[in-house]
Motif scaffolding. Structure first.
Motif, PDB file in Angstrom:
ATOM      1  N   LYS A   1       0.828  -1.212   0.000  1.00 16.07           N
ATOM      2  CA  LYS A   1       0.000   0.000   0.000  1.00 16.07           C
ATOM      3  C   LYS A   1       0.868   1.270   0.000  1.00 16.07           C
ATOM      4  CE  LYS A   1      -3.928  -2.197   0.348  1.00 16.07           C
ATOM      5  NZ  LYS A   1      -4.884  -2.196  -0.753  1.00 16.07           N
ATOM      6  N   GLU A   2       2.187   1.087  -0.156  1.00 12.96           N
ATOM      7  CA  GLU A   2       3.164   2.179  -0.191  1.00 12.96           C
ATOM      8  C   GLU A   2       3.216   2.973   1.118  1.00 12.96           C
ATOM      9  OE1 GLU A   2       2.724   4.450  -3.787  1.00 12.96           O
ATOM     10  OE2 GLU A   2       3.051   2.662  -5.025  1.00 12.96           O
ATOM     11  N   ILE A   3       3.014   2.259   2.223  1.00 13.37           N
ATOM     12  CA  ILE A   3       3.146   2.850   3.551  1.00 13.37           C
ATOM     13  C   ILE A   3       4.633   2.846   3.914  1.00 13.37           C
ATOM     14  CG2 ILE A   3       2.602   2.537   6.006  1.00 13.37           C
ATOM     15  CD1 ILE A   3       0.186   3.471   4.302  1.00 13.37           C
ATOM     16  N   SER A   4       5.128   3.995   4.374  1.00 15.18           N
ATOM     17  CA  SER A   4       6.549   4.125   4.711  1.00 15.18           C
ATOM     18  C   SER A   4       6.828   3.991   6.197  1.00 15.18           C
ATOM     19  CB  SER A   4       7.071   5.485   4.237  1.00 15.18           C
ATOM     20  OG  SER A   4       6.950   5.603   2.841  1.00 15.18           O
ATOM     21  N   TYR A   5       5.858   4.345   7.040  1.00 11.87           N
ATOM     22  CA  TYR A   5       6.082   4.383   8.484  1.00 11.87           C
ATOM     23  C   TYR A   5       5.060   3.510   9.196  1.00 11.87           C
ATOM     24  CZ  TYR A   5       8.663   8.395   6.860  1.00 11.87           C
ATOM     25  OH  TYR A   5       9.516   9.198   6.165  1.00 11.87           O
ATOM     26  N   PHE A   6       5.560   2.619  10.022  1.00 12.98           N
ATOM     27  CA  PHE A   6       4.708   1.701  10.782  1.00 12.98           C
ATOM     28  C   PHE A   6       4.972   1.985  12.254  1.00 12.98           C
ATOM     29  CE2 PHE A   6       3.692  -3.140  11.340  1.00 12.98           C
ATOM     30  CZ  PHE A   6       2.442  -2.825  11.816  1.00 12.98           C
ATOM     31  N   LYS A   7       3.966   2.500  12.941  1.00  9.90           N
ATOM     32  CA  LYS A   7       4.122   2.932  14.328  1.00  9.90           C
ATOM     33  C   LYS A   7       3.265   2.068  15.254  1.00  9.90           C
ATOM     34  CE  LYS A   7       2.642   6.912  12.919  1.00  9.90           C
ATOM     35  NZ  LYS A   7       2.159   8.292  12.842  1.00  9.90           N
ATOM     36  N   LEU A   8       3.621   2.091  16.529  1.00 12.16           N
ATOM     37  CA  LEU A   8       2.843   1.390  17.537  1.00 12.16           C
ATOM     38  C   LEU A   8       3.192   1.945  18.903  1.00 12.16           C
ATOM     39  CD1 LEU A   8       4.967  -0.736  19.085  1.00 12.16           C
ATOM     40  CD2 LEU A   8       4.690  -1.947  16.935  1.00 12.16           C
ATOM     41  N   HIS A   9       2.407   1.595  19.888  1.00  9.32           N
ATOM     42  CA  HIS A   9       2.682   1.919  21.289  1.00  9.32           C
ATOM     43  C   HIS A   9       2.731   0.601  22.044  1.00  9.32           C
ATOM     44  CE1 HIS A   9       2.439   3.706  25.277  1.00  9.32           C
ATOM     45  NE2 HIS A   9       1.580   2.733  25.545  1.00  9.32           N
ATOM     46  N   VAL A  10       3.665   0.511  22.963  1.00  9.16           N
ATOM     47  CA  VAL A  10       3.736  -0.668  23.820  1.00  9.16           C
ATOM     48  C   VAL A  10       4.036  -0.186  25.238  1.00  9.16           C
ATOM     49  CG1 VAL A  10       6.171  -1.111  23.293  1.00  9.16           C
ATOM     50  CG2 VAL A  10       4.746  -2.974  24.139  1.00  9.16           C
ATOM     51  N   PHE A  11       3.315  -0.709  26.213  1.00 15.12           N
ATOM     52  CA  PHE A  11       3.577  -0.342  27.597  1.00 15.12           C
ATOM     53  C   PHE A  11       4.944  -0.877  28.006  1.00 15.12           C
ATOM     54  CE2 PHE A  11      -1.076   0.109  27.723  1.00 15.12           C
ATOM     55  CZ  PHE A  11      -1.150   1.382  28.275  1.00 15.12           C
ATOM     56  N   GLY A  12       5.659  -0.107  28.800  1.00 17.62           N
ATOM     57  CA  GLY A  12       6.999  -0.474  29.234  1.00 17.62           C
ATOM     58  C   GLY A  12       7.058  -1.811  29.937  1.00 17.62           C
ATOM     59  N   SER A  13       5.987  -2.181  30.609  1.00 17.08           N
ATOM     60  CA  SER A  13       5.968  -3.439  31.356  1.00 17.08           C
ATOM     61  C   SER A  13       5.767  -4.663  30.455  1.00 17.08           C
ATOM     62  CB  SER A  13       4.856  -3.394  32.410  1.00 17.08           C
ATOM     63  OG  SER A  13       3.597  -3.223  31.775  1.00 17.08           O
ATOM     64  N   ASN A  14       5.433  -4.453  29.191  1.00 15.70           N
ATOM     65  CA  ASN A  14       5.174  -5.558  28.265  1.00 15.70           C
ATOM     66  C   ASN A  14       6.489  -5.970  27.580  1.00 15.70           C
ATOM     67  OD1 ASN A  14       4.182  -7.407  26.449  1.00 15.70           O
ATOM     68  ND2 ASN A  14       2.467  -6.148  25.814  1.00 15.70           N
ATOM     69  N   THR A  15       7.352  -6.603  28.356  1.00 19.18           N
ATOM     70  CA  THR A  15       8.701  -6.917  27.872  1.00 19.18           C
ATOM     71  C   THR A  15       8.702  -7.890  26.687  1.00 19.18           C
ATOM     72  OG1 THR A  15       8.919  -8.600  29.595  1.00 19.18           O
ATOM     73  CG2 THR A  15       9.826  -6.416  30.068  1.00 19.18           C
ATOM     74  N   GLY A  16       7.767  -8.818  26.662  1.00 23.16           N
ATOM     75  CA  GLY A  16       7.707  -9.772  25.547  1.00 23.16           C
ATOM     76  C   GLY A  16       7.415  -9.076  24.232  1.00 23.16           C
ATOM     77  N   ALA A  17       6.439  -8.186  24.239  1.00 27.62           N
ATOM     78  CA  ALA A  17       6.098  -7.449  23.022  1.00 27.62           C
ATOM     79  C   ALA A  17       7.228  -6.508  22.624  1.00 27.62           C
ATOM     80  CB  ALA A  17       4.805  -6.670  23.223  1.00 27.62           C
ATOM     81  N   ARG A  18       7.824  -5.845  23.603  1.00 22.80           N
ATOM     82  CA  ARG A  18       8.938  -4.941  23.293  1.00 22.80           C
ATOM     83  C   ARG A  18      10.074  -5.694  22.622  1.00 22.80           C
ATOM     84  NH1 ARG A  18      10.454  -1.999  28.575  1.00 22.80           N
ATOM     85  NH2 ARG A  18      12.151  -1.340  27.246  1.00 22.80           N
ATOM     86  N   LYS A  19      10.386  -6.876  23.123  1.00 24.34           N
ATOM     87  CA  LYS A  19      11.456  -7.696  22.535  1.00 24.34           C
ATOM     88  C   LYS A  19      11.109  -8.060  21.094  1.00 24.34           C
ATOM     89  CE  LYS A  19      14.183 -11.854  23.473  1.00 24.34           C
ATOM     90  NZ  LYS A  19      13.888 -12.933  22.568  1.00 24.34           N
ATOM     91  N   LEU A  20       9.874  -8.492  20.850  1.00 27.73           N
ATOM     92  CA  LEU A  20       9.438  -8.836  19.495  1.00 27.73           C
ATOM     93  C   LEU A  20       9.597  -7.643  18.568  1.00 27.73           C
ATOM     94  CD1 LEU A  20       7.941 -10.521  17.294  1.00 27.73           C
ATOM     95  CD2 LEU A  20       5.808  -9.657  18.283  1.00 27.73           C
ATOM     96  N   TYR A  21       9.097  -6.478  18.972  1.00 22.14           N
ATOM     97  CA  TYR A  21       9.156  -5.301  18.106  1.00 22.14           C
ATOM     98  C   TYR A  21      10.602  -4.891  17.821  1.00 22.14           C
ATOM     99  CZ  TYR A  21       4.192  -5.055  19.266  1.00 22.14           C
ATOM    100  OH  TYR A  21       2.861  -5.340  19.447  1.00 22.14           O
ATOM    101  N   GLU A  22      11.455  -4.956  18.819  1.00 23.95           N
ATOM    102  CA  GLU A  22      12.864  -4.612  18.607  1.00 23.95           C
ATOM    103  C   GLU A  22      13.514  -5.593  17.632  1.00 23.95           C
ATOM    104  OE1 GLU A  22      14.401  -4.420  22.599  1.00 23.95           O
ATOM    105  OE2 GLU A  22      13.427  -2.491  22.975  1.00 23.95           O
ATOM    106  N   GLU A  23      13.195  -6.877  17.764  1.00 23.47           N
ATOM    107  CA  GLU A  23      13.745  -7.885  16.849  1.00 23.47           C
ATOM    108  C   GLU A  23      13.269  -7.656  15.419  1.00 23.47           C
ATOM    109  OE1 GLU A  23      12.612 -11.631  18.606  1.00 23.47           O
ATOM    110  OE2 GLU A  23      14.206 -11.529  20.111  1.00 23.47           O
ATOM    111  N   LEU A  24      12.095  -7.042  15.271  1.00 21.00           N
ATOM    112  CA  LEU A  24      11.552  -6.769  13.949  1.00 21.00           C
ATOM    113  C   LEU A  24      12.018  -5.428  13.384  1.00 21.00           C
ATOM    114  CD1 LEU A  24       7.934  -8.093  14.535  1.00 21.00           C
ATOM    115  CD2 LEU A  24       9.646  -9.063  12.981  1.00 21.00           C
ATOM    116  N   GLY A  25      12.873  -4.718  14.132  1.00 16.93           N
ATOM    117  CA  GLY A  25      13.450  -3.485  13.622  1.00 16.93           C
ATOM    118  C   GLY A  25      12.793  -2.202  14.095  1.00 16.93           C
TER     119      GLY A  25
END
Length: 160
Positions: A117-141
């Motif tokens: 769809k020619e989207i350039s920026y993919f944003k999200l919010h994650v609570f600091g306490s959600n370490t599993g999700a934060r790790k996943l997002y960091e691994e995905l760049g």
């Protein structure tokens, strides 16, 4: 393992919204640190404001995550094509499907869809306490674009 994103049907959305309302109430109760309306009231108000037309709300895309034909979770993303931007409101997996690489696969499928769809920026919010999700997002760049910070000043047990 076959992971598939399917557009929600009205019936899917009804189930999702009830489930999301319950889960979001719990998240707000754990993470919002202001005195005010009850988390359940706040959750319902916010979700209704974000999705005023439910499944038909413009720019919002809601999917069920299917693993080999079984409901494994949900995805909710908002796309703003003119801004070349998308915001991930939620990726949720049922506990039985966590830790099996499904979240990674879902995110890769979402990224491919957004790139088409020619989207350039993919944003999200994650609570600091959600370490599993934060790790996943960091691994995905994903990288931190901002940080909310909190300091508790009043330790009175009668104050939230």
């Amino acid at each position: 393992m076959m992971v598939e994103l399917r557009e929600m049907t009205p019936k899917d959305f009804e189930s999702y919204f009830c489930d999301k309302l319950e889960r979001y109430t719990e998240v707000l109760a754990e993470n919002v640190h202001e005195v005010g309306e009850a988390p359940s009231v706040q959750a319902e108000r916010q979700l209704n404001n974000l999705l005023p037309e439910g499944l038909a709300t413009p720019h919002h895309h809601l999917y069920t995550v299917q693993v080999e034909g079984q409901l494994a979770g949900y995805v909710w993303v908002k796309m703003e094509v003119e801004k070349k931007s998308a915001f991930l409101y939620e990726i949720y997996l049922v506990d039985a499907y966590c830790g099996r690489g499904i979240g990674t696969e879902v995110m890769k499928q979402l990224e491919a869809f957004l790139q088409d769809k020619e989207i350039s920026y993919f944003k999200l919010h994650v609570f600091g306490s959600n370490t599993g999700a934060r790790k996943l997002y960091e691994e995905l760049g994903f990288h931190v674009a901002g940080v909310n910070m909190l300091k508790t000043l009043n330790h009175d047990p009668n104050v939230l």
